[in-house]
Design an enzyme around this catalytic site. Structure first.
Site, PDB file in Angstrom:
ATOM      1  N   LYS A 298       0.932  -1.355   0.151  1.00 20.65           N
ATOM      2  CA  LYS A 298       0.118  -0.384  -0.245  1.00 20.65           C
ATOM      3  C   LYS A 298       0.985   1.050  -0.428  1.00 20.65           C
ATOM      4  O   LYS A 298       0.955   2.347  -1.064  1.00 20.65           O
ATOM      5  CB  LYS A 298      -1.114   0.229   1.105  1.00 20.65           C
ATOM      6  CG  LYS A 298      -1.445   1.263   1.201  1.00 20.65           C
ATOM      7  CD  LYS A 298      -2.141   0.984   2.528  1.00 20.65           C
ATOM      8  CE  LYS A 298      -1.763   1.471   4.521  1.00 20.65           C
ATOM      9  NZ  LYS A 298      -1.787   3.204   4.063  1.00 20.65           N
TER      10      LYS A 298
ATOM     11  N   ARG B  98      -4.488  10.623   4.863  1.00 16.92           N
ATOM     12  CA  ARG B  98      -3.954  11.762   4.982  1.00 16.92           C
ATOM     13  C   ARG B  98      -2.662  11.554   4.182  1.00 16.92           C
ATOM     14  O   ARG B  98      -2.055  12.516   3.422  1.00 16.92           O
ATOM     15  CB  ARG B  98      -2.861  10.871   6.343  1.00 16.92           C
ATOM     16  CG  ARG B  98      -3.620  11.823   7.286  1.00 16.92           C
ATOM     17  CD  ARG B  98      -3.576  11.207   8.488  1.00 16.92           C
ATOM     18  NE  ARG B  98      -2.228  11.845   8.992  1.00 16.92           N
ATOM     19  CZ  ARG B  98      -1.751  12.896   8.613  1.00 16.92           C
ATOM     20  NH1 ARG B  98      -2.220  14.026   8.855  1.00 16.92           N
ATOM     21  NH2 ARG B  98      -0.589  13.425   8.656  1.00 16.92           N
TER      22      ARG B  98
ATOM     23  N   CYS C 158      -4.860  12.238  13.583  1.00 16.11           N
ATOM     24  CA  CYS C 158      -4.760  11.481  13.769  1.00 16.11           C
ATOM     25  C   CYS C 158      -4.990  10.555  14.920  1.00 16.11           C
ATOM     26  O   CYS C 158      -3.981  10.940  15.696  1.00 16.11           O
ATOM     27  CB  CYS C 158      -4.529  10.445  12.456  1.00 16.11           C
ATOM     28  SG  CYS C 158      -3.134  10.066  12.284  1.00 16.11           S
TER      29      CYS C 158
ATOM     30  N   PRO D 196       2.086  16.388  11.424  1.00 10.83           N
ATOM     31  CA  PRO D 196       2.025  17.295  11.106  1.00 10.83           C
ATOM     32  C   PRO D 196       2.483  17.258   9.324  1.00 10.83           C
ATOM     33  O   PRO D 196       3.173  16.179   9.569  1.00 10.83           O
ATOM     34  CB  PRO D 196       3.163  18.449  11.391  1.00 10.83           C
ATOM     35  CG  PRO D 196       3.875  17.511  12.360  1.00 10.83           C
ATOM     36  CD  PRO D 196       2.500  16.237  12.798  1.00 10.83           C
TER      37      PRO D 196
ATOM     38  N   ASP E 164       5.039  19.647   8.273  1.00 14.01           N
ATOM     39  CA  ASP E 164       6.170  20.906   8.149  1.00 14.01           C
ATOM     40  C   ASP E 164       7.056  20.285   7.260  1.00 14.01           C
ATOM     41  O   ASP E 164       7.736  21.384   7.124  1.00 14.01           O
ATOM     42  CB  ASP E 164       6.447  21.421   9.423  1.00 14.01           C
ATOM     43  CG  ASP E 164       6.355  20.564  10.361  1.00 14.01           C
ATOM     44  OD1 ASP E 164       6.060  19.487  10.595  1.00 14.01           O
ATOM     45  OD2 ASP E 164       7.752  20.420  11.185  1.00 14.01           O
ATOM     46  N   LEU E 165       8.034  19.176   7.615  1.00 13.84           N
ATOM     47  CA  LEU E 165       8.810  18.948   6.613  1.00 13.84           C
ATOM     48  C   LEU E 165       8.930  18.844   5.152  1.00 13.84           C
ATOM     49  O   LEU E 165       9.471  19.087   4.288  1.00 13.84           O
ATOM     50  CB  LEU E 165       9.634  18.009   7.406  1.00 13.84           C
ATOM     51  CG  LEU E 165      10.412  17.763   8.431  1.00 13.84           C
ATOM     52  CD1 LEU E 165      10.429  16.747   9.271  1.00 13.84           C
ATOM     53  CD2 LEU E 165      11.077  17.976   9.062  1.00 13.84           C
TER      54      LEU E 165
ATOM     55  N   VAL F 282       8.843   7.024  16.675  1.00  8.78           N
ATOM     56  CA  VAL F 282       8.467   7.745  15.620  1.00  8.78           C
ATOM     57  C   VAL F 282       6.885   8.171  15.957  1.00  8.78           C
ATOM     58  O   VAL F 282       7.156   9.375  16.213  1.00  8.78           O
ATOM     59  CB  VAL F 282       8.396   6.492  14.416  1.00  8.78           C
ATOM     60  CG1 VAL F 282       7.520   7.449  13.161  1.00  8.78           C
ATOM     61  CG2 VAL F 282       9.130   5.508  14.405  1.00  8.78           C
TER      62      VAL F 282
HETATM   63  C1  UD1 Z   1       4.306   6.954   6.517  1.00 12.93           C
HETATM   64  C2  UD1 Z   1       3.400   5.578   6.204  1.00 12.93           C
HETATM   65  C3  UD1 Z   1       3.538   4.953   7.433  1.00 12.93           C
HETATM   66  C4  UD1 Z   1       4.557   4.902   8.426  1.00 12.93           C
HETATM   67  C5  UD1 Z   1       5.577   6.013   8.389  1.00 12.93           C
HETATM   68  C6  UD1 Z   1       6.194   6.192   9.721  1.00 12.93           C
HETATM   69  C7  UD1 Z   1       3.126   5.773   4.017  1.00 12.93           C
HETATM   70  C8  UD1 Z   1       1.282   5.972   3.551  1.00 12.93           C
HETATM   71  N1  UD1 Z   1       2.799   5.409   5.203  1.00 12.93           N
HETATM   72  O1  UD1 Z   1       3.801   7.889   6.878  1.00 12.93           O
HETATM   73  O2  UD1 Z   1       2.504   3.754   7.299  1.00 12.93           O
HETATM   74  O3  UD1 Z   1       3.741   4.292   9.651  1.00 12.93           O
HETATM   75  O4  UD1 Z   1       5.934   6.058   7.382  1.00 12.93           O
HETATM   76  O5  UD1 Z   1       7.297   4.482   9.154  1.00 12.93           O
HETATM   77  O6  UD1 Z   1       3.713   5.855   3.532  1.00 12.93           O
HETATM   78  N2  UD1 Z   1       6.612  13.912  10.433  1.00 12.93           N
HETATM   79  C9  UD1 Z   1       6.758  15.903  10.543  1.00 12.93           C
HETATM   80  N3  UD1 Z   1       6.738  16.607  10.281  1.00 12.93           N
HETATM   81  C10 UD1 Z   1       6.194  16.378   8.721  1.00 12.93           C
HETATM   82  C11 UD1 Z   1       6.432  14.661   8.301  1.00 12.93           C
HETATM   83  C12 UD1 Z   1       6.151  14.391  10.137  1.00 12.93           C
HETATM   84  O7  UD1 Z   1       7.336  16.250  12.470  1.00 12.93           O
HETATM   85  O8  UD1 Z   1       6.319  17.198   8.543  1.00 12.93           O
HETATM   86  C13 UD1 Z   1       6.721  13.069  12.056  1.00 12.93           C
HETATM   87  C14 UD1 Z   1       5.467  12.394  12.046  1.00 12.93           C
HETATM   88  O9  UD1 Z   1       4.979  13.443  13.168  1.00 12.93           O
HETATM   89  C15 UD1 Z   1       6.233  11.616  12.662  1.00 12.93           C
HETATM   90  C16 UD1 Z   1       7.017  11.339  12.416  1.00 12.93           C
HETATM   91  O10 UD1 Z   1       7.840  12.254  11.588  1.00 12.93           O
HETATM   92  O11 UD1 Z   1       5.946  11.384  14.239  1.00 12.93           O
HETATM   93  C17 UD1 Z   1       7.178  10.310  10.938  1.00 12.93           C
HETATM   94  O12 UD1 Z   1       6.460  10.291   9.998  1.00 12.93           O
HETATM   95  P1  UD1 Z   1       6.436  10.669   8.614  1.00 12.93           P
HETATM   96  O13 UD1 Z   1       7.340   9.230   7.987  1.00 12.93           O
HETATM   97  O14 UD1 Z   1       6.299  11.398   8.190  1.00 12.93           O
HETATM   98  O15 UD1 Z   1       5.527   9.060   8.413  1.00 12.93           O
HETATM   99  P2  UD1 Z   1       4.376   9.733   7.178  1.00 12.93           P
HETATM  100  O16 UD1 Z   1       4.901   9.232   5.937  1.00 12.93           O
HETATM  101  O17 UD1 Z   1       2.916   9.873   7.368  1.00 12.93           O
END
Ligand code: UD1
Length: 418
Positions: free
Chosen positions: A22, A94, A118, A124, A126-127, A329
């Protein structure tokens, strides 16, 4: 509303074929926006999240056909006529935020609803935005929407404070049509990132370093259509591995890449589960011995995946002794543990760590899936619990597992969708 009714099941046995990932399929579908030529993507699992992404692309103007039987998507984004994604779909998925990078690169502007938090955390973006801004985009947040626009994206060096999977993917896609070179430092290294990089390279992009913490993308003027087969779902595979362990089973997984499963197989092996790699992308998972308690800490790849944390909690709950699981995470990923407690699990949570004392038996009762992976964990516990477990809100589970009840049934589990 459908529910899963699961009864204590015998040791699982037989073969199960793992579907395409997925989390691999979603960004690759989004990347099709980067070209006006046709892309053919196979091994796309028929899942709710995938259907939502297909709908989003359709509403943007893509000509898209999904052959569910063949699990193949044929998509052409030539006639994409809008840069706005303003439907309800974004709140349903999302991960739809990953269309922002390709949309911005192709249309020079994009407007997408701000994804909300969620159950598992605030999540967030922001990155992602920091990356687009570094490449010259102007970002505005207003009335629940994020708008980005640019005259031309220009490559830059972007350091991610955390190796976010979604941000790495979004920036890679935007950079593929930017001018000059983009370097993502502290990039995510998940197998799905490497798969996206492969797809982008087939489209004519120049991406190197995927799978390491530094990814370099040389922007191209134009990208072409490509054919690609999505990698197997390592989280679905891991879920079935734990199912074999928790029932004392002996099963064979088909369509797996053992390298992607290392963090999971290492922990199962430590616990005494037999893992045997077989020819032809197969793997045997057998639990004939007494299992040992588990100690895990979730981390970005190649660390232990957060998406497998809850399934291991279910397993620890029935292993004699003390197991410890630390989640680093997401900030709120133990939410499902309350449901496991209702089945008799002994779990104490202190901030980001859970201490699990193995119990002799779990007991079936009515429980509710709180999120996708937490819901899968409930099925696993139910397979081992005395009596019958009724799991409600299974739409969470069906977002990420296709035909899960049929796959379990074929291995001898007592599970029905009602
Ligand atoms: C993806 C996966 C999800 C998995 C996660 C971590 C998909 C569709 N989903 O989610 O199943 O659990 O990776 O392996 O591929 N964060 C920030 N700022 C940002 C982006 C992320 O602070 O701009 C933080 C998030 O809040 C979280 C952490 O980084 O605590 C990891 O998130 P991220 O790796 O971005 O997960 P997703 O891409 O949303």
């Amino acid at each position: 509303m459908s529910v899963f009714v699961v009864s204590k099941s015998p040791a699982l046995s037989g073969n199960v074929k793992i579907s395409g990932a997925k989390n691999g399929a979603l960004p690759i579908l989004a990347a099709s926006i980067l070209t006006d030529e046709e892309c053919v993507i196979s091994s796309v699992p028929p899942l709710k999240d995938v259907f939502v992404m297909i709908d989003i692309l359709k509403k943007l103007g893509a000509d898209i056909d999904y052959d569910e039987k063949k699990e193949k998507v044929t998509v052409c984004c030539k006639n994409i006529g809008t840069w706005e994604e303003d439907s309800d779909d974004a709140s349903k998925l999302r991960a739809s935020f990953i269309i922002m990078g390709p949309l911005l690169a192709r249309m020079k502007k994009a407007r997408i609803p701000l994804p909300g938090g969620c159950q598992i955390g605030s999540r967030p973006v922001d990155l992602h935005l920091k990356g687009f801004q570094a490449m010259g985009a102007t970002i505005e947040q207003k009335m629940g929407f994020i708008s980005a626009k640019t005259k031309k994206l220009i490559g830059d060096t972007i350091y991610l404070d955390f190796p976010s999977v979604g941000a790495t993917e979004n920036i890679m896609m935007a950079a593929a049509l930017a001018s000059g070179v983009t370097v993502i430092e502290n990039a995510a290294a998940e197998p799905e990132i490497c798969d996206l990089a492969k797809f982008l390279c087939k489209m004519g992009a120049k991406v190197t370093g995927a799978g390491t913490d530094t990814i370099k993308i040389e922007g191209s003027e134009k990208l072409k259509g490509a054919k690609h087969k999505v990698i197997p779902d390592r989280i679905e595979a891991g879920t079935f591995m734990v199912a074999s362990a928790i029932t004392g089973g002996d099963i064979i997984l088909e369509n797996v890449i053992s390298e992607h499963l290392k963090p999971v197989t290492a922990k199962l092996a430590e616990s005494n589960v037999l893992i045997e790699e077989l020819e032809g992308n197969k793997m045997r998972v057998a639990a004939n011995e007494k299992l040992k308690p588990i100690n895990i800490k979730t981390m970005p790849f190649p660390g232990f995946p957060t998406d497998m944390q809850s399934q291991f909690m279910s397993l620890s709950a029935v292993i004699s002794g003390t197991s410890i699981i630390t989640e680093t995470v997401f900030e709120n990923r133990f939410i499902y543990a309350g449901e496991l407690r209702r089945m008799g699990a002994d779990i104490k949570i202190d901030s980001r760590s859970a201490v699990i004392e193995g119990v002799k038996k779990l007991t079936g009762t009515q429980v509710r899936a709180t999120d996708l992976r937490g819901g899968a964990a409930l099925i696993l516990s139910a397979l081992a619990a005395e009596g019958e477990t009724e799991i409600s809100d299974i739409y969470h589970i069906e977002r990420g597992y296709c035909n899960i009840e049929k796959k379990f049934e074929s291995l001898g589990a007592f599970i029905k969708k009602i």
